[in-house]
Write a protein that holds these residues in place. Structure first.
Motif, PDB file in Angstrom:
ATOM      1  N   PRO A  59      50.458  65.024  -7.592  1.00  0.00           N
ATOM      2  CA  PRO A  59      51.483  64.176  -6.999  1.00  0.00           C
ATOM      3  C   PRO A  59      50.939  62.747  -6.954  1.00  0.00           C
ATOM      4  O   PRO A  59      49.720  62.546  -6.975  1.00  0.00           O
ATOM      5  CB  PRO A  59      51.651  64.745  -5.588  1.00  0.00           C
ATOM      6  CG  PRO A  59      50.417  65.515  -5.308  1.00  0.00           C
ATOM      7  CD  PRO A  59      49.868  65.950  -6.632  1.00  0.00           C
ATOM      8  N   THR A  60      51.824  61.796  -6.930  1.00  0.00           N
ATOM      9  CA  THR A  60      51.407  60.405  -6.730  1.00  0.00           C
ATOM     10  C   THR A  60      51.594  60.085  -5.258  1.00  0.00           C
ATOM     11  O   THR A  60      52.708  60.145  -4.737  1.00  0.00           O
ATOM     12  CB  THR A  60      52.229  59.444  -7.603  1.00  0.00           C
ATOM     13  OG1 THR A  60      51.919  59.710  -8.976  1.00  0.00           O
ATOM     14  CG2 THR A  60      51.911  57.991  -7.290  1.00  0.00           C
ATOM     15  N   TYR A  61      50.475  59.800  -4.601  1.00  0.00           N
ATOM     16  CA  TYR A  61      50.484  59.411  -3.194  1.00  0.00           C
ATOM     17  C   TYR A  61      49.944  57.988  -3.094  1.00  0.00           C
ATOM     18  O   TYR A  61      48.837  57.721  -3.591  1.00  0.00           O
ATOM     19  CB  TYR A  61      49.572  60.322  -2.366  1.00  0.00           C
ATOM     20  CG  TYR A  61      50.008  61.765  -2.254  1.00  0.00           C
ATOM     21  CD1 TYR A  61      51.339  62.126  -2.102  1.00  0.00           C
ATOM     22  CD2 TYR A  61      49.060  62.784  -2.274  1.00  0.00           C
ATOM     23  CE1 TYR A  61      51.720  63.456  -1.976  1.00  0.00           C
ATOM     24  CE2 TYR A  61      49.427  64.111  -2.150  1.00  0.00           C
ATOM     25  CZ  TYR A  61      50.755  64.432  -1.996  1.00  0.00           C
ATOM     26  OH  TYR A  61      51.132  65.754  -1.872  1.00  0.00           O
ATOM     27  N   THR A  95      52.774  63.866 -13.371  1.00  0.00           N
ATOM     28  CA  THR A  95      52.773  63.489 -11.970  1.00  0.00           C
ATOM     29  C   THR A  95      54.189  63.485 -11.415  1.00  0.00           C
ATOM     30  O   THR A  95      55.165  63.491 -12.165  1.00  0.00           O
ATOM     31  CB  THR A  95      52.089  62.116 -11.754  1.00  0.00           C
ATOM     32  OG1 THR A  95      51.930  61.883 -10.349  1.00  0.00           O
ATOM     33  CG2 THR A  95      52.875  60.992 -12.397  1.00  0.00           C
ATOM     34  N   ASN A  96      54.285  63.478 -10.111  1.00  0.00           N
ATOM     35  CA  ASN A  96      55.549  63.558  -9.397  1.00  0.00           C
ATOM     36  C   ASN A  96      55.441  62.711  -8.133  1.00  0.00           C
ATOM     37  O   ASN A  96      54.379  62.654  -7.511  1.00  0.00           O
ATOM     38  CB  ASN A  96      55.797  65.027  -9.032  1.00  0.00           C
ATOM     39  CG  ASN A  96      57.081  65.214  -8.273  1.00  0.00           C
ATOM     40  OD1 ASN A  96      58.142  64.877  -8.740  1.00  0.00           O
ATOM     41  ND2 ASN A  96      56.971  65.761  -7.075  1.00  0.00           N
ATOM     42  N   SER A  97      56.530  62.046  -7.770  1.00  0.00           N
ATOM     43  CA  SER A  97      56.558  61.344  -6.482  1.00  0.00           C
ATOM     44  C   SER A  97      57.977  61.326  -5.951  1.00  0.00           C
ATOM     45  O   SER A  97      58.922  61.678  -6.660  1.00  0.00           O
ATOM     46  CB  SER A  97      56.027  59.905  -6.619  1.00  0.00           C
ATOM     47  OG  SER A  97      56.941  59.085  -7.316  1.00  0.00           O
ATOM     48  N   ALA A 147      57.943  62.929 -12.921  1.00  0.00           N
ATOM     49  CA  ALA A 147      59.075  63.551 -12.246  1.00  0.00           C
ATOM     50  C   ALA A 147      59.302  62.858 -10.912  1.00  0.00           C
ATOM     51  O   ALA A 147      58.386  62.252 -10.351  1.00  0.00           O
ATOM     52  CB  ALA A 147      58.816  65.040 -12.024  1.00  0.00           C
ATOM     53  N   GLN A 148      60.520  62.977 -10.417  1.00  0.00           N
ATOM     54  CA  GLN A 148      60.874  62.447  -9.112  1.00  0.00           C
ATOM     55  C   GLN A 148      61.460  63.584  -8.304  1.00  0.00           C
ATOM     56  O   GLN A 148      62.307  64.328  -8.796  1.00  0.00           O
ATOM     57  CB  GLN A 148      61.879  61.302  -9.264  1.00  0.00           C
ATOM     58  CG  GLN A 148      62.292  60.648  -7.957  1.00  0.00           C
ATOM     59  CD  GLN A 148      63.482  61.318  -7.293  1.00  0.00           C
ATOM     60  OE1 GLN A 148      64.370  61.851  -7.945  1.00  0.00           O
ATOM     61  NE2 GLN A 148      63.488  61.307  -5.971  1.00  0.00           N
ATOM     62  N   SER A 149      60.974  63.743  -7.075  1.00  0.00           N
ATOM     63  CA  SER A 149      61.480  64.798  -6.199  1.00  0.00           C
ATOM     64  C   SER A 149      61.994  64.208  -4.903  1.00  0.00           C
ATOM     65  O   SER A 149      61.334  63.374  -4.287  1.00  0.00           O
ATOM     66  CB  SER A 149      60.373  65.809  -5.874  1.00  0.00           C
ATOM     67  OG  SER A 149      60.047  66.561  -7.001  1.00  0.00           O
ATOM     68  N   ASN A 150      63.161  64.657  -4.513  1.00  0.00           N
ATOM     69  CA  ASN A 150      63.698  64.264  -3.213  1.00  0.00           C
ATOM     70  C   ASN A 150      62.924  64.984  -2.118  1.00  0.00           C
ATOM     71  O   ASN A 150      62.224  65.962  -2.373  1.00  0.00           O
ATOM     72  CB  ASN A 150      65.186  64.611  -3.134  1.00  0.00           C
ATOM     73  CG  ASN A 150      66.003  63.793  -4.101  1.00  0.00           C
ATOM     74  OD1 ASN A 150      65.680  62.641  -4.396  1.00  0.00           O
ATOM     75  ND2 ASN A 150      67.057  64.390  -4.620  1.00  0.00           N
TER      76      ASN A 150
END
Length: 186
Positions: A59-61, A95-97, A147-150
């Motif tokens: 994940p991108t934090y 990655t995902n954020s 990716a983008q996650s709500n």
């Protein structure tokens, strides 16, 4: 041909993306995918050394990779970097954020630089950015799958097109790795 998907996931969204990468790997005849969650403990260094490719995911934090993936990177110095056990392996990243942009590019750059320091060969995406939420690569990444996650359950997010992008990356990595392993006479 063994491809390891080495990832971290804080809430399950990036794990879902990792599974999609593994599914994409398995589309290629002769390719085996191995999911490795860094949260499960010490990295399986021998299994990673035996892999033909490693796909990194986080994940991108706060504009960068997770602390657990960073720790694995630091731990790799004695186990993989000094003996150069990952040299000439294929590498890629995802990655995902929560935000559409969310500084995900920095996370992929971090992974690509790490792979370069290990002498790995980076594979990015070769598909043009989608123009709608239904198309692959809707976030518009070239260096890896984004990716983008709500802020909702991983059952609902990331969306299908982001997972298809991750699966496409996994398939591409397996296809490129097959070219390298065939050329090496394995």
């Amino acid at each position: 041909m063994l491809i390891s998907v080495l990832y971290d996931s804080g809430y399950g969204h990036t794990a879902k993306q990792a599974q999609a990468v593994a599914d994409g790997v398995r589309r290629v005849p002769g390719a085996e995918a191995q999911l490795i969650a860094v949260a499960d403990g010490e990295a399986p260094w021998a299994q990673l050394a035996a892999s033909d490719a490693i796909v990194f995911g986080s994940p991108t934090y706060n504009g960068t990779i997770s602390a657990r993936l960073k720790k694995m990177m630091e731990d790799s110095t004695r186990s993989a970097w000094i003996p150069q056990s990952w040299r000439n392996k294929v590498a890629a990243g995802f990655t995902n954020s929560g935000a559409m942009h969310g500084d995900k590019l920095n996370s992929l750059v971090t992974m690509a630089l790490f792979a370069a320091q290990h002498g790995m060969i980076w594979v990015g995406l070769d598909i043009f950015p989608g123009k709608s939420p239904q198309e692959k690569n809707r976030v518009g990444g070239w260096l890896g799958a984004m990716a983008q996650s709500n802020d909702e359950s991983p059952e609902h997010s990331p969306i299908k097109s982001d997972l298809e992008t991750a699966a496409y990356l996994g398939q591409r990595v397996a296809e490129v790795t097959a070219q390298f392993t065939a050329g090496a006479g394995r």
